[in-house]
Enzyme design. Sequence first.
Site, mmCIF file in Angstrom:
data_model
loop_
_atom_site.group_PDB
_atom_site.id
_atom_site.type_symbol
_atom_site.label_atom_id
_atom_site.label_comp_id
_atom_site.label_asym_id
_atom_site.label_seq_id
_atom_site.Cartn_x
_atom_site.Cartn_y
_atom_site.Cartn_z
ATOM 1 C CB THR A 77 44.460 42.483 45.754
ATOM 2 O OG1 THR A 77 44.842 43.420 44.758
ATOM 3 C CG2 THR A 77 44.502 43.121 47.118
ATOM 4 N N GLY A 121 41.307 47.118 39.316
ATOM 5 C CA GLY A 121 41.005 48.222 40.223
ATOM 6 C C GLY A 121 40.160 49.310 39.592
ATOM 7 C CB THR A 140 41.132 40.601 44.374
ATOM 8 O OG1 THR A 140 42.226 40.385 43.469
ATOM 9 C CG2 THR A 140 40.233 39.391 44.344
ATOM 10 N N GLY A 141 40.873 42.204 41.634
ATOM 11 C CA GLY A 141 40.512 42.282 40.224
ATOM 12 C C GLY A 141 40.974 43.605 39.658
#
Length: 301
Positions: free
Chosen positions: A149, A203, A200-201
Amino acid sequence: MTWAVIATWKMAFHGTETAAGILENNGTAADAAVTGVSLVEDEPSFHSVGYGGRPDRTGHVVLDGGFMDGDTLHFGAVAALEGFRSPVNIARSLISGNANNFLVGAGAAAWAESHGFEKRDNLTEEAREIYEREKERLKELTAYDGHDTVCFLTLDHNGTLCAATSTSGLFMKEPGRVGDTPVPGSGFYADSECGAAAATGMGEEILKGALSYAAVFFMKEGYSAMEAAQKAVDELDAKLKKRNGSANAMSLITLAPDGSWGVGTNVDFTFSTADKEHGTQLWSAAKVNGKTVIKAYEKEI
Ligand code: ASP
């Protein structure tokens, strides 16, 4: 008053330079954050955001985005949105008023259309080919690498902190799946009095810890931006490992009201920063023997 920017992944480097230019010329944190994110949304060579983003299990590129103003705590968000150029700009348009700030699917598309936002099929030929190839290769379609993201946190000369995010989510996600990115408190949070954070990563992991709010809360309690980012990620990572036996990828950026920044991560992660004193810089972060190690990024971008 100072200004500052921090953004996720090396794909945001040029957007960080542009956001820095806006802030240096007395632009607002909101304009800088949204401009930085939308430059990434428009770049087809980035495969996890906007145009060129990877499709869901049915071959559709479906996008999520969020925006938050740290002065008012107003936010706007869209999720499961298909067919428009810039989810982050649409999210920003939803911040006014005390209702209807988070729209999904057909409702988000109707809002975007009625407010004149540019339409775009975000499925590129390259993404379609990859989808067709992977679809055949995989017996069982699962969400896997091919996500990342873009998140921007910005601080302007007036002391306003903003957060902005955008993603195409997990490659091969189920239709209708939404991760953390458009969810205030999980994917992003900004409070000009305490700090801002964005994630980010995976979710589904980030949502379990309301990770962005956790970091802002720690900053409110007196932790530095760096301490807060690492405490938020490390505590959630440890909790998930204890309860479930594993923790998936999570990375978090933070920005304090004084312009100092922080990063927490449980995987290899790249990010960029900018301020008046240091210019725009690209960094890598990694977990080494349980500690987050941050270094200047040395490879070509
Ligand atoms: N957090 C995003 C999601 O789960 C994906 C990512 O940041 O890689 O949709």
